[in-house]
Scaffold this motif. Structure first.
Motif, PDB file in Angstrom:
ATOM      1  N   GLY A 102      10.490  92.098 -86.596  1.00 47.80           N
ATOM      2  CA  GLY A 102      11.150  93.372 -86.860  1.00 47.80           C
ATOM      3  C   GLY A 102      10.236  94.568 -86.719  1.00 47.80           C
ATOM      4  O   GLY A 102      10.641  95.634 -86.231  1.00 47.80           O
ATOM      5  N   GLN A 103       8.964  94.414 -87.111  1.00 47.55           N
ATOM      6  CA  GLN A 103       8.040  95.547 -87.049  1.00 47.55           C
ATOM      7  C   GLN A 103       7.693  95.944 -85.624  1.00 47.55           C
ATOM      8  O   GLN A 103       7.169  97.033 -85.387  1.00 47.55           O
ATOM      9  CB  GLN A 103       6.773  95.228 -87.834  1.00 47.55           C
ATOM     10  CG  GLN A 103       6.012  94.015 -87.343  1.00 47.55           C
ATOM     11  CD  GLN A 103       5.001  93.507 -88.359  1.00 47.55           C
ATOM     12  OE1 GLN A 103       4.888  94.022 -89.469  1.00 47.55           O
ATOM     13  NE2 GLN A 103       4.250  92.485 -87.988  1.00 47.55           N
ATOM     14  N   GLN A 109      14.563 102.572 -82.945  1.00 50.37           N
ATOM     15  CA  GLN A 109      15.214 103.394 -83.974  1.00 50.37           C
ATOM     16  C   GLN A 109      16.666 102.967 -84.199  1.00 50.37           C
ATOM     17  O   GLN A 109      17.555 103.783 -84.444  1.00 50.37           O
ATOM     18  CB  GLN A 109      15.132 104.884 -83.613  1.00 50.37           C
ATOM     19  CG  GLN A 109      13.703 105.390 -83.511  1.00 50.37           C
ATOM     20  CD  GLN A 109      13.609 106.856 -83.182  1.00 50.37           C
ATOM     21  OE1 GLN A 109      14.222 107.685 -83.863  1.00 50.37           O
ATOM     22  NE2 GLN A 109      12.860 107.198 -82.136  1.00 50.37           N
ATOM     23  N   LYS A 110      16.881 101.669 -84.078  1.00 48.06           N
ATOM     24  CA  LYS A 110      18.235 101.143 -84.251  1.00 48.06           C
ATOM     25  C   LYS A 110      18.742 101.436 -85.662  1.00 48.06           C
ATOM     26  O   LYS A 110      18.003 101.364 -86.634  1.00 48.06           O
ATOM     27  CB  LYS A 110      18.252  99.632 -83.980  1.00 48.06           C
ATOM     28  CG  LYS A 110      19.638  99.049 -83.913  1.00 48.06           C
ATOM     29  CD  LYS A 110      19.591  97.570 -83.567  1.00 48.06           C
ATOM     30  CE  LYS A 110      21.003  96.995 -83.536  1.00 48.06           C
ATOM     31  NZ  LYS A 110      21.682  97.113 -84.847  1.00 48.06           N
ATOM     32  N   SER A 172      11.664  96.189 -90.979  1.00 50.72           N
ATOM     33  CA  SER A 172      10.313  96.242 -90.409  1.00 50.72           C
ATOM     34  C   SER A 172       9.419  95.267 -91.157  1.00 50.72           C
ATOM     35  O   SER A 172       8.840  95.591 -92.203  1.00 50.72           O
ATOM     36  CB  SER A 172       9.745  97.662 -90.498  1.00 50.72           C
ATOM     37  OG  SER A 172       8.456  97.717 -89.911  1.00 50.72           O
ATOM     38  N   ASP A 173       9.322  94.049 -90.638  1.00 50.26           N
ATOM     39  CA  ASP A 173       8.485  93.032 -91.264  1.00 50.26           C
ATOM     40  C   ASP A 173       8.015  92.052 -90.201  1.00 50.26           C
ATOM     41  O   ASP A 173       8.205  92.277 -89.009  1.00 50.26           O
ATOM     42  CB  ASP A 173       9.243  92.315 -92.395  1.00 50.26           C
ATOM     43  CG  ASP A 173      10.499  91.581 -91.911  1.00 50.26           C
ATOM     44  OD1 ASP A 173      10.692  91.452 -90.679  1.00 50.26           O
ATOM     45  OD2 ASP A 173      11.296  91.131 -92.765  1.00 50.26           O
ATOM     46  N   ASN A 174       7.391  90.947 -90.631  1.00 54.76           N
ATOM     47  CA  ASN A 174       6.854  89.974 -89.680  1.00 54.76           C
ATOM     48  C   ASN A 174       7.788  88.800 -89.450  1.00 54.76           C
ATOM     49  O   ASN A 174       7.383  87.765 -88.914  1.00 54.76           O
ATOM     50  CB  ASN A 174       5.491  89.460 -90.161  1.00 54.76           C
ATOM     51  CG  ASN A 174       5.603  88.623 -91.429  1.00 54.76           C
ATOM     52  OD1 ASN A 174       6.589  88.706 -92.156  1.00 54.76           O
ATOM     53  ND2 ASN A 174       4.587  87.818 -91.699  1.00 54.76           N
ATOM     54  N   ALA A 175       9.056  88.939 -89.815  1.00 50.45           N
ATOM     55  CA  ALA A 175      10.041  87.881 -89.617  1.00 50.45           C
ATOM     56  C   ALA A 175      10.832  88.122 -88.328  1.00 50.45           C
ATOM     57  O   ALA A 175      10.792  89.199 -87.742  1.00 50.45           O
ATOM     58  CB  ALA A 175      10.993  87.824 -90.808  1.00 50.45           C
ATOM     59  N   ARG A 176      11.550  87.092 -87.888  1.00 42.71           N
ATOM     60  CA  ARG A 176      12.416  87.219 -86.717  1.00 42.71           C
ATOM     61  C   ARG A 176      13.584  88.141 -87.053  1.00 42.71           C
ATOM     62  O   ARG A 176      14.448  87.810 -87.843  1.00 42.71           O
ATOM     63  CB  ARG A 176      12.950  85.853 -86.313  1.00 42.71           C
ATOM     64  CG  ARG A 176      13.896  85.887 -85.127  1.00 42.71           C
ATOM     65  CD  ARG A 176      14.623  84.573 -84.956  1.00 42.71           C
ATOM     66  NE  ARG A 176      15.523  84.292 -86.066  1.00 42.71           N
ATOM     67  CZ  ARG A 176      16.328  83.230 -86.128  1.00 42.71           C
ATOM     68  NH1 ARG A 176      16.315  82.338 -85.168  1.00 42.71           N
ATOM     69  NH2 ARG A 176      17.125  83.036 -87.166  1.00 42.71           N
ATOM     70  N   GLN A 177      13.621  89.296 -86.402  1.00 45.90           N
ATOM     71  CA  GLN A 177      14.698  90.246 -86.630  1.00 45.90           C
ATOM     72  C   GLN A 177      15.417  90.651 -85.341  1.00 45.90           C
ATOM     73  O   GLN A 177      16.450  91.320 -85.390  1.00 45.90           O
ATOM     74  CB  GLN A 177      14.164  91.511 -87.328  1.00 45.90           C
ATOM     75  CG  GLN A 177      13.474  91.283 -88.648  1.00 45.90           C
ATOM     76  CD  GLN A 177      14.404  90.786 -89.749  1.00 45.90           C
ATOM     77  OE1 GLN A 177      15.615  90.663 -89.569  1.00 45.90           O
ATOM     78  NE2 GLN A 177      13.838  90.469 -90.910  1.00 45.90           N
ATOM     79  N   PHE A 178      14.886  90.254 -84.176  1.00 48.30           N
ATOM     80  CA  PHE A 178      15.446  90.702 -82.898  1.00 48.30           C
ATOM     81  C   PHE A 178      15.150  89.636 -81.853  1.00 48.30           C
ATOM     82  O   PHE A 178      14.158  88.902 -81.968  1.00 48.30           O
ATOM     83  CB  PHE A 178      14.790  92.026 -82.481  1.00 48.30           C
ATOM     84  CG  PHE A 178      15.581  92.835 -81.494  1.00 48.30           C
ATOM     85  CD1 PHE A 178      16.653  93.618 -81.912  1.00 48.30           C
ATOM     86  CD2 PHE A 178      15.261  92.837 -80.147  1.00 48.30           C
ATOM     87  CE1 PHE A 178      17.376  94.382 -81.012  1.00 48.30           C
ATOM     88  CE2 PHE A 178      15.977  93.593 -79.243  1.00 48.30           C
ATOM     89  CZ  PHE A 178      17.050  94.369 -79.675  1.00 48.30           C
ATOM     90  N   ALA A 179      16.008  89.520 -80.843  1.00 52.32           N
ATOM     91  CA  ALA A 179      15.762  88.533 -79.789  1.00 52.32           C
ATOM     92  C   ALA A 179      16.456  88.929 -78.496  1.00 52.32           C
ATOM     93  O   ALA A 179      17.496  89.591 -78.495  1.00 52.32           O
ATOM     94  CB  ALA A 179      16.241  87.148 -80.221  1.00 52.32           C
ATOM     95  N   ILE A 180      15.846  88.509 -77.382  1.00 52.84           N
ATOM     96  CA  ILE A 180      16.488  88.495 -76.071  1.00 52.84           C
ATOM     97  C   ILE A 180      16.973  87.070 -75.852  1.00 52.84           C
ATOM     98  O   ILE A 180      16.173  86.130 -75.859  1.00 52.84           O
ATOM     99  CB  ILE A 180      15.508  88.881 -74.958  1.00 52.84           C
ATOM    100  CG1 ILE A 180      14.899  90.253 -75.203  1.00 52.84           C
ATOM    101  CG2 ILE A 180      16.201  88.834 -73.593  1.00 52.84           C
ATOM    102  CD1 ILE A 180      13.744  90.570 -74.262  1.00 52.84           C
TER     103      ILE A 180
END
Length: 343
Positions: A102-103, A109-110, A172-180
């Motif tokens: 996420g970060q 700026q979603k 905004s963190d170190n986890a999976r928050q977005f993907a293609i």
């Protein structure tokens, strides 16, 4: 304004620093293996940072890092269908994924009034013309947006722009928050609706509408490289990184010390032996991990010690613990270490 002029204008106005959010988009780092056959389930197999999701299909494939690549690239990722599946059950899928912290997508700026368009670009080809789907997924808010693309028998660059989304800020963190997500095969659970080309709440029926099936024939292949995700409505030139840069970025998630099969043992510990006592060796990681990793250890040629196990693991180091099993004056053990902190 011409396309070239718009690209120059976008490049000139782009912020300083890296523009490509994707790590190892040129497919040059492959710490696990360069080829894996008979793949039947989800997981990371060859090139770093490229994950796969696979469910219920009888289809099987080989995944390989290959040198058949477009000009300017040394490697590509190849999918080669080895077992066809022409009777597609509703819940089947095969998806290639680049998963992102996420970060690392805050510049989009979603979820704000200033949300940006983003563009995904990549080079791809296949054995024959095929239509697949490129999907962006926001895991924080479970929202998706999908676009089709059609590959031919020669490498071509695909440039896919996704709209801005003012709904749902990404954590905004170190986890999976977005993907293609690259959809290559799907059943009616994912194709039975209308393709969702604008951002919205995830609706499975609308995610992969209109795609062909990679598993329709054992003739089928799919090649991809040069994957880029950047802010803006124009696909700029691919941002190349050195092998060393990409390797270090990949090692934040996955690192092998001792070869891909842990047979080249990277660490040697020697010392006096006292029967049934524990002995520790600290293994420092090459780069700090995304999170405290899961550790796999292997050893060989140990004298007077049992096989070591991991303990006291942090984001920067782990300890190899071995138990002495002899009263000999000196002993030793070799250790290979695999540290996995993948998303």
């Amino acid at each position: 304004m011409t396309s070239k002029a718009r690209q120059l204008a976008q490049s000139a106005s782009a912020p300083e620093g890296r523009k490509n959010v994707v790590i190892n988009g040129a497919m040059q780092v492959a710490q696990r293996a360069t080829s894996v056959t008979g793949i039947s389930s989800s997981g990371y197999y060859t090139v770093d940072r490229f994950d796969t999701a696979m469910s219920t299909t009888a289809g099987r494939y080989t995944q390989s890092q290959v040198t058949d690549a477009p000009e300017g690239f040394g490697h590509a990722l190849k999918f080669d269908c080895t077992t066809a599946d022409t009777s597609i059950a509703a819940g089947e899928n095969l998806i290639g994924l680049f998963q992102i912290e996420g970060q690392d997508v805050q510049t989009i700026q979603k979820g704000t009034s200033s949300a940006k368009e983003v563009t995904v670009s990549f080079y791809a080809k296949a054995n024959a013309a095929k239509t697949y789907v490129c999907e962006l997924k926001d895991f924080t808010n479970t929202r998706t947006c999908s676009k089709t693309f059609t590959v031919g028998t020669s490498y071509a660059r695909h440039e896919i722009t996704f709209p801005a989304d003012t709904t749902g800020a990404i954590t905004s963190d170190n986890a999976r928050q977005f993907a293609i997500n690259l959809w290559l095969h799907a059943g009616s659970t994912y194709t039975g609706g209308t393709l969702q080309t604008a951002w919205g709440a995830q609706s499975n029926a609308d995610r992969a509408v209109g795609i062909d099936s990679f598993f329709s024939s054992t003739d089928n292949t799919f090649f991809i490289t040069g994957v880029q995700l950047e802010v803006g409505s124009v696909a700029t030139e691919f941002e190349h990184r050195s092998f060393g840069e990409d390797l270090a970025l990949c090692q934040r998630y996955y690192e092998v010390q001792g070869g891909t099969t842990l047979t080249q043992f990277a660490h040697l510990w020697t010392g006096d032996v006292t029967n049934n006592q524990s002995y520790y060796q600290t293994v420092q990681f090459s780069v700090e991990k995304r999170a405290a990793p899961t550790i796999t250890m292997s050893s060989a040629a140990q004298s007077s010690f049992g096989t070591p196990t991991a303990a006291n693991t942090s984001r920067i180091a782990t300890s190899g613990v071995a138990i002495s099993n002899s009263t000999a004056a000196r002993g030793y053990f070799y250790v290979g270490v695999l540290a996995d902190a993948e998303l």
